[in-house]
Design a protein around this motif. Structure first.
Motif, mmCIF file in Angstrom:
data_model
loop_
_atom_site.group_PDB
_atom_site.id
_atom_site.type_symbol
_atom_site.label_atom_id
_atom_site.label_comp_id
_atom_site.label_asym_id
_atom_site.label_seq_id
_atom_site.Cartn_x
_atom_site.Cartn_y
_atom_site.Cartn_z
ATOM 1 N N LEU A 52 0.831 -1.202 0.000
ATOM 2 C CA LEU A 52 0.000 0.000 0.000
ATOM 3 C C LEU A 52 0.867 1.255 0.000
ATOM 4 O O LEU A 52 0.549 2.246 -0.670
ATOM 5 N N PHE A 53 1.968 1.199 0.730
ATOM 6 C CA PHE A 53 2.892 2.335 0.728
ATOM 7 C C PHE A 53 3.479 2.543 -0.662
ATOM 8 O O PHE A 53 3.602 3.684 -1.143
ATOM 9 N N PHE A 54 3.838 1.454 -1.315
ATOM 10 C CA PHE A 54 4.377 1.548 -2.674
ATOM 11 C C PHE A 54 3.370 2.199 -3.614
ATOM 12 O O PHE A 54 3.720 3.073 -4.419
ATOM 13 N N LEU A 55 2.104 1.816 -3.509
ATOM 14 C CA LEU A 55 1.082 2.396 -4.384
ATOM 15 C C LEU A 55 0.851 3.869 -4.057
ATOM 16 O O LEU A 55 0.650 4.679 -4.969
ATOM 17 N N ALA A 99 7.500 1.705 -12.000
ATOM 18 C CA ALA A 99 7.400 2.200 -10.629
ATOM 19 C C ALA A 99 8.227 1.344 -9.674
ATOM 20 O O ALA A 99 8.867 1.868 -8.753
ATOM 21 N N MET A 100 8.220 0.035 -9.881
ATOM 22 C CA MET A 100 9.019 -0.847 -9.032
ATOM 23 C C MET A 100 10.517 -0.583 -9.225
ATOM 24 O O MET A 100 11.286 -0.550 -8.254
ATOM 25 N N ILE A 101 10.921 -0.399 -10.495
ATOM 26 C CA ILE A 101 12.330 -0.104 -10.758
ATOM 27 C C ILE A 101 12.732 1.220 -10.099
ATOM 28 O O ILE A 101 13.787 1.332 -9.464
ATOM 29 N N ARG A 102 11.869 2.212 -10.250
ATOM 30 C CA ARG A 102 12.134 3.506 -9.623
ATOM 31 C C ARG A 102 12.150 3.380 -8.099
ATOM 32 O O ARG A 102 12.995 3.978 -7.419
ATOM 33 N N HIS A 103 11.212 2.598 -7.565
ATOM 34 C CA HIS A 103 11.114 2.448 -6.116
ATOM 35 C C HIS A 103 12.349 1.759 -5.552
ATOM 36 O O HIS A 103 12.884 2.155 -4.515
ATOM 37 N N VAL A 104 12.796 0.709 -6.247
ATOM 38 C CA VAL A 104 13.963 -0.031 -5.764
ATOM 39 C C VAL A 104 15.230 0.807 -5.907
ATOM 40 O O VAL A 104 16.115 0.791 -5.036
ATOM 41 N N GLY A 105 15.343 1.538 -7.011
ATOM 42 C CA GLY A 105 16.548 2.312 -7.255
ATOM 43 C C GLY A 105 16.539 3.703 -6.654
ATOM 44 O O GLY A 105 17.526 4.430 -6.791
ATOM 45 N N ASP A 106 15.428 4.100 -6.022
ATOM 46 C CA ASP A 106 15.333 5.436 -5.449
ATOM 47 C C ASP A 106 16.135 5.501 -4.155
ATOM 48 O O ASP A 106 15.827 4.805 -3.175
ATOM 49 N N ARG A 107 17.165 6.324 -4.124
ATOM 50 C CA ARG A 107 18.004 6.466 -2.938
ATOM 51 C C ARG A 107 17.587 7.642 -2.074
ATOM 52 O O ARG A 107 18.257 7.967 -1.089
#
Length: 584
Positions: free
Chosen positions: A32-35, A332-340
């Motif tokens: 839910l946080f990811f969304l 979005a997942m790629i951005r979320h994982v790579g977001d520092r």
């Protein structure tokens, strides 16, 4: 300092012990946080795919499909199994005949499709150009080789050019028609696609008629060949019959052997019977040539289609939405994982092992200067001071340290604009409201926003007190009965923080602790000044302030490690400017 914002919520993070090197399981809260954080990526990508699909649907040339049905009457004989096998083979053969170049070419000539731009357009499509480029074939005509051979474009033979155009029209039409058997019946369906409903109907009906004409012509040709063979066979039978009749007549005039007579009579009758049968077959074959009958009959002519067959708008839009949603989630997942960038408190807590990490939200309602009367205008009271929700919990953690001893706490931001000055001010106010004698010091030489907001006209400040400790009584401006503020003053070559770290000034924290229970120092941002490294070891603790969605986790950890390396005590971290949805 961000003077136009106040804190509207705080969310302290309990630090449960995490297994070293272990990965926490994915929970519904995480999803839910990811969304909540990445919904815009998903929405934007889905909208982009829908826009592309909508543009294609609106700009693509519509295609209409019309169908004609024919029933085939196979002329087969034999047992049930033999007839079934023969019928299947016969119908498959008829389907191939319907697809033949003779039938399609007859349709092209009958409808004049070789002059229709939709069928003979010489401009290669983008797909054809890409295919030719990949194969190393030029889409332009080889004019040089033609001229070298003495046959340039203007000298091309008209007959060859007409054949090329007709062949192109036939190839185009073959890609636009479909011929199939309906189930296991003897009915075949001929469908044709075109840019207009009427053209689709005309092509489907003309294909059916051309197929029937081809079928009739093939049967007539077969009957003609059979008739020619029968004519030769009848001539042979006629000669044989004449010879048999002559032999019988010669023997009858002088009968000597009755058995021989009977044999000749029987042979003559057989010859006559075979001749008559062959003659009848010849007559029937000539009739089939004159009046041929097709094996196929139209049972349902093509009708005008009520709607376009392609593009399928609903299917394309649904497919684009599904693909866009999937691609959006993947991006979005790629951005979320790579977001520092810092977006969740546990990022700092797990990586640095701080005692606490606090999340603060902001709202734009009250301006900071309005909270205090300007210093020197008279006494002011905190009775009208608005209690800021959430800051009380952060302050409670700091007050817990003061209950054991008097403390000097520095507030330093990783980057400028993170709100460290505002947090220092809020902590000082809440500490004073608890009854503690509190001193707020502005030591942010790079950006003295507290001094500009609270005491813009002060004549003395921290810089002056460092040279003359007795000035603390006049330089520290009373804001309330339990809260005083020491502005920065005029900074020259060396910042006050570095001078304090030298321990060779007229002001010491030990002396200040004798008068004040809690002292809060606003320090310049770590990335903008080395002041934090210089003064942090002299303090009882440091609060590191970051900005939600802007400060990098790598920069934050570097600040924490650097301060620890110089001997600073890191009390915790504050994630400022968090959106309201983080607290839902």
């Amino acid at each position: 300092m961000t003077s136009s914002t106040i804190f509207s919520g705080v969310s302290p993070i309990p630090l449960a012990a995490a297994a070293p090197g272990g990965n926490s399981p994915l929970t519904l809260r995480d999803m839910l946080f990811f969304l909540r954080m990445r919904w815009l990526w998903v929405l934007a990508t889905t909208f982009a795919f829908l826009a592309i699909a909508g543009t294609y649907v609106l700009t693509a040339e519509p295609t209409f499909v019309a169908s004609t049905q024919l029933v085939i009457v196979p002329q087969v004989s034999g047992s049930e199994a033999q007839r079934a096998f023969a019928e299947d083979a016969f119908i498959e053969g008829q389907l191939e005949i319907a697809r033949s170049s003779d039938v399609v070419g007859g349709t092209v000539r009958a409808l004049g499709l070789d002059t229709d731009p939709d069928f003979v357009d010489q401009t290669p499509s983008l797909q054809d150009r890409a295919k030719n480029w990949l194969m190393g074939i030029s889409s332009e005509p080889d004019t040089e080789s033609q001229e070298a051979a003495g046959t340039g474009p203007r000298e091309a033979q008209p007959h060859a050019e007409d054949e090329r155009i007709q062949d192109r029209a036939i190839a185009t039409l073959l890609n636009m028609i479909g011929i199939r058997r309906v189930g296991s019946s003897t009915i075949i369906e001929i469908s044709a696609a075109a840019s207009t409903p009427q053209r689709a109907v005309d092509i489907a009906d003309m294909l059916a008629r051309q197929y029937i004409q081809k079928n009739i012509a093939m049967k007539a040709n077969a009957s003609r060949q059979y008739s020619e063979w029968l004519e030769r066979f009848v001539s042979e039978q006629q000669r044989g019959l004449a010879e048999a009749a002559s032999a019988l007549a010669s023997f009858t005039s002088n009968p000597r052997d009755q058995f021989k007579l009977a044999e000749l009579q029987s042979a003559t009758d057989a010859r006559r019977s075979l001749y008559e049968n062959t003659l009848n077959q010849l007559t029937e074959a000539r009739q089939r040539i004159t009046y041929p009958v097709s094996d196929a009959t139209i049972v349902s002519r093509a009708t005008l289609p009520l709607s376009k067959a392609r593009p399928r708008s609903t299917l394309i839009i649904a497919f684009a939405a599904a693909v866009g949603l999937g691609v959006g989630l993947a991006l979005a997942m790629i951005r979320h994982v790579g977001d520092r960038r810092i977006i969740r408190p546990h990022q700092i807590a797990e990586a640095s092992g701080l005692p606490f990490v606090t999340l603060l939200a902001t709202s734009r309602k009250t301006h900071l200067p309005a909270r205090f009367l300007p210093a020197g205008t008279g006494s002011s009271s905190t009775a009208a001071y608005p209690v800021i929700p959430g800051m009380a919990e952060l302050s409670a953690t700091v007050v817990g340290l003061r209950r054991k001893r008097r403390v000097v706490i520095g507030i330093v931001a990783v980057d400028p604009g993170s709100g460290a000055s505002t947090i220092a001010c809020e902590l000082a106010v809440l500490s004073s409201r608890s009854g503690a004698h509190t001193l707020l010091i502005d030591a942010a030489a790079q950006r003295s926003s507290l001094s500009k907001s609270i005491a813009p006209h002060s004549s003395t400040g921290l810089v002056d007190v460092l040279d003359n400790g007795e000035l603390i009584q006049t330089a520290a401006l009373p804001l309330t009965s339990t809260l005083k503020f020491l502005p920065l003053g005029k900074v020259e070559a060396v910042t006050p923080a570095i001078r304090l770290s030298s321990r060779r000034t007229q002001l010491s924290f030990a002396d200040l602790k004798k008068e004040f229970d809690a002292i809060f120092i606003d320090i310049s941002a770590f990335s903008a000044s080395p002041d934090a490294n210089a003064i942090a070891p002299e303090l009882d603790g440091v609060l590191v302030v970051t900005s939600h969605g802007r400060t990098s986790i790598d920069d934050t950890l570097r600040v924490i490690d650097t301060l620890r390396n110089v001997g600073a005590e890191i009390l915790g971290a504050v994630i400022n400017h968090a959106p309201e949805r983080m607290h839902s």
